[in-house]
Write an enzyme that holds these catalytic residues in place. Structure first.
Site, PDB file in Angstrom:
ATOM      1  N   ALA A  56       0.858  -1.193   0.000  1.00 43.43           N
ATOM      2  CA  ALA A  56       0.000   0.000   0.000  1.00 43.43           C
ATOM      3  C   ALA A  56       0.886   1.232   0.000  1.00 43.43           C
ATOM      4  CB  ALA A  56      -0.926   0.024   1.214  1.00 43.43           C
ATOM      5  N   ALA A  58       0.676   3.706   1.847  1.00 39.91           N
ATOM      6  CA  ALA A  58       0.888   4.203   3.209  1.00 39.91           C
ATOM      7  C   ALA A  58       1.700   3.243   4.076  1.00 39.91           C
ATOM      8  CB  ALA A  58      -0.456   4.480   3.875  1.00 39.91           C
ATOM      9  N   TYR A  59       2.243   2.165   3.514  1.00 39.90           N
ATOM     10  CA  TYR A  59       3.034   1.230   4.310  1.00 39.90           C
ATOM     11  C   TYR A  59       4.471   1.737   4.429  1.00 39.90           C
ATOM     12  CZ  TYR A  59      -0.634  -2.360   3.875  1.00 39.90           C
ATOM     13  OH  TYR A  59      -1.806  -3.065   3.937  1.00 39.90           O
ATOM     14  N   GLY A  60       4.985   1.674   5.650  1.00 41.53           N
ATOM     15  CA  GLY A  60       6.363   2.063   5.903  1.00 41.53           C
ATOM     16  C   GLY A  60       6.449   3.402   6.610  1.00 41.53           C
TER      17      GLY A  60
END
Length: 331
Positions: A56, A58-60
């Protein structure tokens, strides 16, 4: 590895999908999976025949880092060998303070985010693009229109929907059909043997509309691996470093009375078929008959991934499947 058709599409995917939500994720000041570990895990996926990778925008920490890790790894592999899924909805903090159009499912935000995702992944297209959540402030017609444009431009192959109410999923499908727009082919709810009924209506829609189901948290946050113990006062004894030891709400969310009953049954079945509780839990999902089900596993090490992949070789009898189902139903 076994492969299956992704719902009502023409694309084949491995029976397990690998989820990358831990890539570059910081917990208590520690990165759960750094770049080197992420690439080792992706190598292990490739070795085991997993061709379906979930991420995604927004991951990390910061946002987008998980996609960057995958893009770096893909530079040394054939892009066409993999089915890559990403998502859009949440604010993207990689650009600094979020503005009024920097979140949600409006045309402006989706258009901006798909370009960033493609750049970070180093690819011209995404196989599967999910809406990460429902946006109550944007008409679903606008969302489906811009997603349709992305499909017809070749930037996206298929559309997916993550968590939402069953009626909202139905509304989106109806809008697509009435307006002649592309529709969702894949869903991503939280589903596992211990927590199924909460999304029962949602899954009924998936079954009726021939949508693939790619459950996140298929092992109930690790609860169904059997590594947790029940204390005398009804609490949870969690190993150090596990999600249960890091999340105060773990017990209330995952370790319900019914969940303990389901786990007991899964452990008994595991002894019968010489498989771990995790493998039995994953196989139970893969054996769902009403819809194609491809669990998303989030193994933290190559050894954990190897155990997960072992679920493909597990065979559950009808009686064993039904016993787990009965425990889930409280009967």
């Amino acid at each position: 590895m076994e492969y299956t058709t992704l719902g009502n599409t023409g694309t084949k995917v491995s029976r397990l999908c690998y989820g990358t939500w831990r890539f570059a994720k910081e917990s208590g000041g520690t990165v759960e999976t750094d770049r080197e570990e992420a690439h080792e895990l992706l190598d292990a996926c490739h070795e085991h025949g997993i061709n379906f990778i979930d991420t995604a925008n927004a991951y990390g920490d910061p946002d987008g880092t998980a996609e960057e890790y995958i893009g770096e790894w893909l530079e040394n592999h054939d892009r066409e060998d993999f089915v890559i899924a990403s998502k859009v909805y949440f604010p993207f903090d990689g650009w600094g303070e979020a503005g009024p159009n920097d979140s949600g499912l409006g045309r402006k935000h989706i258009r901006a985010q798909i370009e960033g995702t493609l750049e970070r992944l180093g690819t011209d297209y995404i196989d599967l693009y999910y809406i990460h959540r429902w946006d109550d402030e944007t008409p679903i017609r606008e969302t489906m229109q811009v997603l349709t444009e992305l499909v017809r431009e070749g930037k996206v192959h298929y559309l997916g929907a993550s968590s939402m109410a069953a009626w909202k999923l139905t509304k989106a499908l109806w809008t697509s059909d009435v307006e002649g727009l592309e529709r969702f082919d894949v869903t991503q709810p939280m589903v596992n043997a211990a927590h199924y009924d909460e999304v029962g209506d949602y899954l009924d829609v998936c079954a009726d509309q021939d949508l693939a189901v790619c459950p996140y948290s298929p092992l109930a946050g690790g609860f169904l691996t059997g590594k947790y113990e029940r204390t005398d006062d009804g609490g949870v004894e969690a190993p150090d470093g596990s999600r249960g030891s890091l999340q105060e709400t773990f017990g209330d969310r995952y370790a319900t009375d019914r969940a303990w009953d389901v786990l007991e049954t899964i452990e008994a079945v595991g002894e019968e078929v010489d498989a771990s509780p995790a493998q039995v839990s994953l196989r139970w999902l893969m054996d769902q008959g009403r819809f194609s089900c491809i669990p998303i596993v989030g193994a933290r090490s190559p050894d954990q991934l190897e155990e997960n992949v072992g679920a493909v070789d597990v065979e559950l009898s009808d009686e064993q499947f039904e016993r787990i189902d009965a425990a889930r139903n409280g009967s």
